[in-house]
Design a protein around this motif. Structure first.
Motif, short mmCIF file in Angstrom:
data_model
loop_
_atom_site.label_atom_id
_atom_site.label_comp_id
_atom_site.label_asym_id
_atom_site.label_seq_id
_atom_site.Cartn_x
_atom_site.Cartn_y
_atom_site.Cartn_z
N GLY A 32 0.80 -1.22 0.00
CA GLY A 32 0.00 0.00 0.00
C GLY A 32 0.83 1.27 0.00
N THR A 35 2.51 2.13 -3.36
CA THR A 35 1.48 2.52 -4.32
C THR A 35 1.05 3.96 -4.07
OG1 THR A 35 0.73 0.25 -4.05
CG2 THR A 35 -0.68 1.69 -5.35
N ILE A 162 -1.86 2.11 9.40
CA ILE A 162 -2.72 1.06 9.99
C ILE A 162 -3.57 1.71 11.09
CG2 ILE A 162 -0.98 -0.67 9.40
CD1 ILE A 162 -0.26 -0.89 12.37
N ASP A 370 -8.74 -3.08 9.18
CA ASP A 370 -7.82 -2.64 8.13
C ASP A 370 -7.77 -1.11 8.18
OD1 ASP A 370 -6.19 -2.85 5.86
OD2 ASP A 370 -7.54 -4.26 4.87
C1 GDG Z 1 -1.45 -1.08 4.48
C2 GDG Z 1 -2.67 -1.08 5.41
C3 GDG Z 1 -3.74 0.64 3.96
C4 GDG Z 1 -1.15 -6.41 -3.60
N1 GDG Z 1 -0.76 -7.53 -4.22
C5 GDG Z 1 -0.13 -7.16 -5.32
C6 GDG Z 1 -0.16 -5.77 -5.39
N2 GDG Z 1 -0.79 -5.34 -4.32
C7 GDG Z 1 -1.07 -3.93 -4.00
C8 GDG Z 1 -2.54 -3.63 -4.13
C9 GDG Z 1 -2.70 -2.48 -3.17
C10 GDG Z 1 -1.65 -2.78 -2.11
O1 GDG Z 1 -0.73 -3.70 -2.67
C11 GDG Z 1 -2.28 -3.41 -0.87
O2 GDG Z 1 -2.81 -2.39 -0.09
P1 GDG Z 1 -3.95 -2.64 0.98
O3 GDG Z 1 -4.45 -1.31 1.40
O4 GDG Z 1 -5.00 -3.49 0.37
O5 GDG Z 1 -3.30 -3.46 2.17
P2 GDG Z 1 -1.88 -3.44 3.03
O6 GDG Z 1 -0.78 -4.03 2.22
O7 GDG Z 1 -2.21 -4.17 4.29
O8 GDG Z 1 -1.57 -1.89 3.31
C12 GDG Z 1 -3.92 -0.72 4.63
C13 GDG Z 1 -2.44 0.68 3.18
O9 GDG Z 1 -1.32 0.28 3.98
C14 GDG Z 1 -2.17 2.09 2.63
O10 GDG Z 1 -2.16 3.03 3.65
O11 GDG Z 1 -4.81 0.84 3.07
O12 GDG Z 1 -5.05 -0.67 5.51
O13 GDG Z 1 -2.84 -2.36 6.04
O14 GDG Z 1 -2.38 -1.28 -3.78
O15 GDG Z 1 -2.84 -3.33 -5.47
N3 GDG Z 1 0.37 -5.07 -6.40
C15 GDG Z 1 0.95 -5.78 -7.39
N4 GDG Z 1 1.03 -7.14 -7.37
C16 GDG Z 1 0.50 -7.86 -6.38
O16 GDG Z 1 0.56 -9.10 -6.39
N5 GDG Z 1 1.48 -5.12 -8.41
#
Ligand code: GDG
Length: 476
Positions: A32, A35, A162, A370
Motif C-alpha cells: 500500500g 502505491t 494502519i 484494516d
Molecule cells: C497497508 C494497510 C492501507 C497487492 N498484491 C499485489 C499488489 N498489491 C497492491 C494492491 C494495493 C496494495 O498492494 C495493498 O494495499 P492494501 O491497502 O489493500 O493493504 P496493506 O498491504 O495491508 O496496506 C492498509 C495501506 O497500507 C495504505 O495506507 O490501506 O489498511 O494495512 O495497492 O494493489 N500489487 C501488485 N502485485 C501484487 O501481487 N502489483
C-alpha cells in the motif's frame, strides 16, 4: 545533495533481487505505501530512505527511475527482532484489535529502538536546512522524536497507515509511553480515520499528561502537535487508464475464458494476512455452494493471496489453515476442470491485477480490521463501466467512504453469506447506482488529494506554538 523533501519508510519502493543472469538488481515492490507515495515523490524530486530488504552490507544511495533512494541496512538479527518481531508480531496484532495475540519481548523492543535511531540519523544527514521530512508507519514511531532532537530546524510529519487502537488495547504495551512520546516529535501526526486520531489524543492526555484540545496537543516546551485524519487513496485515474487498455481488456476476457466462462466470478486479493479475513470469506462461499445457492458451473471464487511475512509463525499457521480449507471445499464441491475456488499464492504485475478487477463480478474485501484497504478502491477505479459489486467489511477504513458497498461484519458468517447472495442477485440498475456513487467518491479523493492535504496541513502546523504557561492535564 541534501533534499528539501525526505520520505522515511520501512521499505524502499524497490526490492533487492538476483537477476536471471546472477547479478544483483532492483525490482518494484508491492504494498500500500509504495502505491500511495510514488506519484508524490516524482513530483517533488525528494529522497526516500528505507530498508531495501535482505541483510546485505550497507548499500550506497542511488537513483532509480527518477527517485533518489537511500538504503538503510538491517542485520539478520534486526530483521528477526525489529521487523518480524516488534513490528509484525507485537505492534501489528496490537494495532489490529488483537486479531492475533501480540508478543511482548524486551529484546525486540531494544532492537526497535536501535533501528529507529539508525533511520533518524540517516534522515538527519539527508535533510537540507528547514526541510520537510515525512515519516511513515508503525515500524518507525520513534523516529519523529529522535529526529527532532538531532535537527530541531526540520518540519516533521508522521503518517500511520494502519489503525491506531483504543486506549484499552494500547495500554497493554509495556513501552506505551515511549511510543506516544516518539510520535509527539512530529508537528503533524496523520491517521486514516478520525477515530484513530481521537484515540491518540486521549492516550496522550491520559498517559503522558499533556494538555489537549480537540485535535491539538500542547507540549510543555511550547510546541503544538496536531493529530488529524487523512484517509489514504489511490491513483484512480491511473488505474482506470490501465483498465481501459487493450491488453488488460483482452486479458480480462482470457481470465474469464480460462475459468470456464462462469456466470459470476467472485474475487479476493489480499496479502496473506490474518487481519484480512480470507478464511472466513472462503468458508462463507463454501457454505453457499453446500447449501445449493451456487453451483460450481456458474460461480467461482478467485482468491489471490500475496505471500507476506513468511518467517512469522502466525502467518505460516494461517497459510496452512487456508490451504486445508481450499482443499476441502474443492474436494467436496469441485468437478473436473471446475474448482469452486481458484486459489493463487503469488504476487502479480499491476496489469494482471487490473485484468482480475475487470474480470470479477463481485469483489470481496472482508478484513477484521484494516487501516484503509486500497484493493477495494482499486476495484472501484477499474469499473469504468459502472458495473460490478463490492462486498466490504465495516471494519476496513474504506467503509467510511464507500457507503454504497454491501457492508458486512466479517465475524458474522451468516450475514456475510446473505450479502454475497444479495450482491450476486442484484440487478444491473442497482449495481450501477451503487458503483456510480462509489466512483464519484474515489475520483474526488485520490492519492494526490491525500498527499496534498497532508502536506498543506503540515506546512500550516509547523512552528505553531502556544503559551508555555498552559498547565498540564492531570497525569493518569
Ligand atoms: C497497508 C494497510 C492501507 C497487492 N498484491 C499485489 C499488489 N498489491 C497492491 C494492491 C494495493 C496494495 O498492494 C495493498 O494495499 P492494501 O491497502 O489493500 O493493504 P496493506 O498491504 O495491508 O496496506 C492498509 C495501506 O497500507 C495504505 O495506507 O490501506 O489498511 O494495512 O495497492 O494493489 N500489487 C501488485 N502485485 C501484487 O501481487 N502489483
Amino acid at each position: 545533495m541534501p533534499s528539501d523533501l525526505v520520505i522515511v519508510a520501512n521499505r524502499l519502493p524497490v526490492d533487492r533481487v538476483t537477476l536471471p543472469d546472477g547479478t544483483p538488481g532492483w525490482r518494484r515492490s508491492p504494498g500500500g505505501l509504495v502505491t500511495a507515495i510514488e506519484p508524490v515523490m516524482r513530483a517533488s524530486n525528494g529522497s526516500w530512505i528505507g530498508w531495501p530488504g535482505g541483510s546485505d552490507a550497507e548499500l550506497e544511495p542511488f537513483e532509480d527511475d527518477g527517485m533518489h533512494l537511500v538504503p538503510v541496512g538491517l542485520a539478520a538479527c534486526e530483521i528477526e527482532e525489529f521487523y518480524e518481531g516488534f513490528s509484525n508480531a507485537t505492534l501489528w496484532p496490537l494495532y489490529h484489535d488483537l486479531v492475533a495475540k501480540p508478543e511482548f519481548h524486551r529484546e525486540w523492543w531494544d532492537s526497535y529502538v536501535t533501528v529507529n535511531r539508525r533511520f533518524a540519523e540517516r534522515a538527519a544527514a539527508e535533510s537540507a536546512e528547514g526541510a520537510t521530512v515525512w515519516v511513515h508507519d508503525y515500524q518507525l514511531q520513534l523516529v519523529p522524536q529522535m529526529l527532532r532532537e538531532l535537527r530541531p530546524d526540520l518540519r516533521i510529519g508522521f503518517y500511520l497507515h494502519i489503525p491506531f487502537p483504543p486506549p484499552e488495547l494500547f495500554q497493554q504495551l509495556p513501552w506505551r509511553r515511549q511510543i506516544l512520546e516518539g510520535l509527539l516529535g512530529a508537528d503533524l501526526v496523520g491517521f486514516q480515520l478520525p477515530g484513530a486520531a481521537a484515540n491518540f489524543v486521549r492516550l496522550v492526555r491520559q498517559r503522558v499528561g499533556h494538555k489537549t484540545h480537540r485535535d491539538l496537543v500542547y507540549l510543555p516546551d511550547g510546541r503544538t502537535v496536531r493529530a488529524e485524519a487523512f484517509p489514504i487513496s489511490i491513483d484512480a485515474a491511473g488505474f482506470q487508464e490501465l483498465a481501459q487498455t487493450e491488453a488488460v481488456t483482452q486479458r480480462a476476457s482470457a481470465i474469464r475464458e480460462a475459468l470456464g466462462n462462469p456466470r459470476r466470478i467472485f474475487l479476493g486479493i489480499d496479502r496473506l494476512d490474518y487481519t484480512k479475513g480470507i478464511y472466513a470469506r472462503l468458508r462463507a462461499f463454501g457454505e453457499l455452494i453446500r447449501d445449493g445457492h451456487f453451483d460450481v458451473e456458474d460461480a467461482v471464487f478467485v482468491q489471490v493471496a500475496v505471500p507476506s511475512r513468511e518467517q512469522v509463525e502466525q502467518y505460516r499457521i494461517l497459510r496452512d489453515d487456508i490451504d486445508r480449507l481450499v482443499g476441502r471445499i474443492n474436494g467436496d464441491f469441485g468437478r473436473i476442470g471446475r474448482p469452486a475456488i481458484s486459489y493463487l499464492h503469488s504476487s502479480y504485475p499491476r496489469e494482471e491485477m487490473a485484468a482480475l478487477y475487470r474480470a470479477a463480478d463481485i469483489m470481496v474485501v472482508t478484513p477484521y480490521r484494516d487501516g484503509m484497504n486500497l484493493v477495494a478502491k482499486e476495484y472501484v477505479a477499474c469499473r469504468y463501466d459502472d458495473g460490478g459489486a463490492l462486498v466490504l467489511s465495516e471494519f476496513a477504513g474504506a467503509a467510511e467512504e464507500l457507503r454504497q458497498a454491501w457492508l458486512v461484519n466479517p465475524y458474522d458468517i451468516n450475514g456475510m453469506k446473505a450479502a454475497l447472495l444479495e450482491a450476486h442477485q442484484a440487478d444491473e440498475k442497482e449495481l450501477t447506482r451503487r458503483m456510480k456513487a462509489m466512483r464519484r467518491t474515489i475520483s474526488q479523493h485520490d492519492v494526490q488529494a491525500w498527499a496534498d492535504s497532508f502536506m498543506s496541513v503540515l506546512s500550516e502546523t509547523r512552528g505553531a506554538t502556544h503559551d508555555k504557561a498552559v498547565r498540564p492535564a492531570r497525569r493518569a
